[in-house]
Write an enzyme that holds these catalytic residues in place. Structure first.
Site, PDB file in Angstrom:
ATOM      1  N   HIS A  17      87.723 -41.066  -9.884  1.00 15.38           N
ATOM      2  CA  HIS A  17      88.895 -41.477 -10.323  1.00 15.38           C
ATOM      3  C   HIS A  17      89.232 -42.809  -9.564  1.00 15.38           C
ATOM      4  O   HIS A  17      89.610 -44.003 -10.066  1.00 15.38           O
ATOM      5  CB  HIS A  17      90.377 -40.867 -10.051  1.00 15.38           C
ATOM      6  CG  HIS A  17      90.256 -39.453 -10.621  1.00 15.38           C
ATOM      7  ND1 HIS A  17      90.052 -38.184 -10.116  1.00 15.38           N
ATOM      8  CD2 HIS A  17      90.373 -39.286 -12.173  1.00 15.38           C
ATOM      9  CE1 HIS A  17      90.379 -37.548 -11.307  1.00 15.38           C
ATOM     10  NE2 HIS A  17      90.510 -37.926 -12.400  1.00 15.38           N
ATOM     11  N   LYS A  41     100.225 -25.767 -17.757  1.00 17.24           N
ATOM     12  CA  LYS A  41      99.030 -25.676 -17.145  1.00 17.24           C
ATOM     13  C   LYS A  41      98.960 -25.094 -15.803  1.00 17.24           C
ATOM     14  O   LYS A  41     100.012 -25.210 -15.011  1.00 17.24           O
ATOM     15  CB  LYS A  41      98.705 -27.203 -16.997  1.00 17.24           C
ATOM     16  CG  LYS A  41      97.349 -27.753 -17.632  1.00 17.24           C
ATOM     17  CD  LYS A  41      96.977 -29.232 -17.557  1.00 17.24           C
ATOM     18  CE  LYS A  41      95.615 -29.608 -17.467  1.00 17.24           C
ATOM     19  NZ  LYS A  41      95.368 -30.911 -17.870  1.00 17.24           N
ATOM     20  N   ARG A  90      83.118 -41.383 -19.060  1.00 21.66           N
ATOM     21  CA  ARG A  90      81.696 -40.661 -18.389  1.00 21.66           C
ATOM     22  C   ARG A  90      80.664 -40.298 -19.395  1.00 21.66           C
ATOM     23  O   ARG A  90      79.311 -40.584 -19.370  1.00 21.66           O
ATOM     24  CB  ARG A  90      81.925 -39.502 -17.675  1.00 21.66           C
ATOM     25  CG  ARG A  90      82.737 -39.603 -16.241  1.00 21.66           C
ATOM     26  CD  ARG A  90      83.375 -38.209 -15.899  1.00 21.66           C
ATOM     27  NE  ARG A  90      84.617 -37.824 -17.000  1.00 21.66           N
ATOM     28  CZ  ARG A  90      85.092 -36.813 -16.601  1.00 21.66           C
ATOM     29  NH1 ARG A  90      85.204 -36.341 -15.559  1.00 21.66           N
ATOM     30  NH2 ARG A  90      86.154 -36.502 -17.114  1.00 21.66           N
ATOM     31  N   SER A 128      86.981 -33.556 -12.019  1.00 18.95           N
ATOM     32  CA  SER A 128      87.943 -32.265 -11.175  1.00 18.95           C
ATOM     33  C   SER A 128      87.459 -30.866 -11.503  1.00 18.95           C
ATOM     34  O   SER A 128      87.615 -30.216 -10.755  1.00 18.95           O
ATOM     35  CB  SER A 128      89.382 -32.822 -11.469  1.00 18.95           C
ATOM     36  OG  SER A 128      89.807 -34.099 -11.238  1.00 18.95           O
TER      37      SER A 128
HETATM   38  P1  ADP Z   1      92.985 -35.362 -17.842  1.00 15.01           P
HETATM   39  O1  ADP Z   1      93.347 -34.020 -17.596  1.00 15.01           O
HETATM   40  O2  ADP Z   1      93.838 -36.304 -18.324  1.00 15.01           O
HETATM   41  O3  ADP Z   1      91.511 -35.657 -18.352  1.00 15.01           O
HETATM   42  P2  ADP Z   1      91.645 -36.142 -15.197  1.00 15.01           P
HETATM   43  O4  ADP Z   1      92.366 -36.274 -13.846  1.00 15.01           O
HETATM   44  O5  ADP Z   1      90.588 -35.220 -15.211  1.00 15.01           O
HETATM   45  O6  ADP Z   1      92.727 -35.903 -16.170  1.00 15.01           O
HETATM   46  O7  ADP Z   1      91.077 -37.623 -15.827  1.00 15.01           O
HETATM   47  C1  ADP Z   1      91.927 -38.629 -15.737  1.00 15.01           C
HETATM   48  C2  ADP Z   1      90.944 -40.090 -16.136  1.00 15.01           C
HETATM   49  O8  ADP Z   1      90.001 -40.338 -15.229  1.00 15.01           O
HETATM   50  C3  ADP Z   1      90.473 -39.656 -17.512  1.00 15.01           C
HETATM   51  O9  ADP Z   1      90.315 -40.993 -18.186  1.00 15.01           O
HETATM   52  C4  ADP Z   1      88.843 -39.209 -16.913  1.00 15.01           C
HETATM   53  O10 ADP Z   1      88.029 -39.679 -18.090  1.00 15.01           O
HETATM   54  C5  ADP Z   1      88.954 -40.105 -15.842  1.00 15.01           C
HETATM   55  N1  ADP Z   1      87.584 -39.739 -15.054  1.00 15.01           N
HETATM   56  C6  ADP Z   1      87.545 -38.446 -14.460  1.00 15.01           C
HETATM   57  N2  ADP Z   1      86.560 -38.466 -13.649  1.00 15.01           N
HETATM   58  C7  ADP Z   1      85.705 -39.553 -13.770  1.00 15.01           C
HETATM   59  C8  ADP Z   1      84.657 -40.248 -13.192  1.00 15.01           C
HETATM   60  N3  ADP Z   1      83.996 -39.353 -12.441  1.00 15.01           N
HETATM   61  N4  ADP Z   1      84.069 -41.536 -13.605  1.00 15.01           N
HETATM   62  C9  ADP Z   1      85.095 -42.188 -14.496  1.00 15.01           C
HETATM   63  N5  ADP Z   1      86.207 -41.540 -15.079  1.00 15.01           N
HETATM   64  C10 ADP Z   1      86.575 -40.551 -14.715  1.00 15.01           C
END
Ligand code: ADP
Length: 162
Positions: A17, A41, A90, A128
């Site tokens: 992130h 959630k 990703r 995550s």
């Molecule tokens: P959500 O529940 O909305 O998917 P996340 O916290 O999992 O929330 O992710 C928020 C954003 O960050 C999303 O656009 C996700 O694709 C991006 N993201 C998460 N991990 C990575 C990573 N390792 N590299 C690039 N983008 C990421």
């Protein structure tokens, strides 16, 4: 003023992130990291823990604001006068999901544009969801988390997730 909202669960925020936000900083005047609150959630980290963790990471970035949000992301963008949504990609499954989300957000968000940044290869395996699995399994997840992020108390997380 070019304002982007970076929405997500951030449960917890990872170095994946962080790279997206850092790389997007030159593109916008302000980036609002909007931490989702969804009563349906089940999170591992509480909202306060998620907010505090992100606050610490971006304490020296005046262009980054950290906020929580409930309800539709598109409505939140309108409320904040943000014309852009920021998301990271990703892999192909991110793309399939994000494509639909972006198209729908553009309609309900009064034309809000989603800007996608492709993950750098050294971060594209990090999610995550898997970090939570490592923590719950008692493993060391610090390598995936921003410096200084508190992960001690894995026992507490294991208890919470049962
Ligand atoms: P959500 O529940 O909305 O998917 P996340 O916290 O999992 O929330 O992710 C928020 C954003 O960050 C999303 O656009 C996700 O694709 C991006 N993201 C998460 N991990 C990575 C990573 N390792 N590299 C690039 N983008 C990421």
């Amino acid at each position: 003023m070019k304002i982007a909202v970076f929405p997500g669960s951030f449960d917890p925020i990872t170095i994946g992130h962080v790279q997206i936000v850092k790389r997007a900083l030159p593109l916008f005047d302000k980036i609002i990291i909007a931490v989702g609150v969804n009563s349906q959630k089940k999170y591992l980290y509480t909202l306060d823990e998620r907010l505090a963790g992100i606050d610490r990471v971006f304490a020296n970035d005046p262009k980054v604001e950290v906020d929580k949000h409930e309800g539709l992301t598109a409505h939140y963008c309108i409320k904040k006068n943000a014309r852009y949504l920021l998301r990271g990609l990703r892999n192909a499954s991110d793309f399939d999901y994000e494509k639909q989300l972006s198209q729908m957000n553009q309609i309900i968000g009064d034309g809000v544009e989603t800007v996608f940044l492709i993950s750098q290869p050294e971060f594209s395996h990090i999610s995550s969801t898997l970090v939570r699995e490592v923590i719950k399994g008692g493993g060391d997840a610090t390598v995936f988390l921003p410096k200084g992020f508190k992960v001690e108390g894995a026992d507490e997380f294991i208890r919470r997730s049962k």
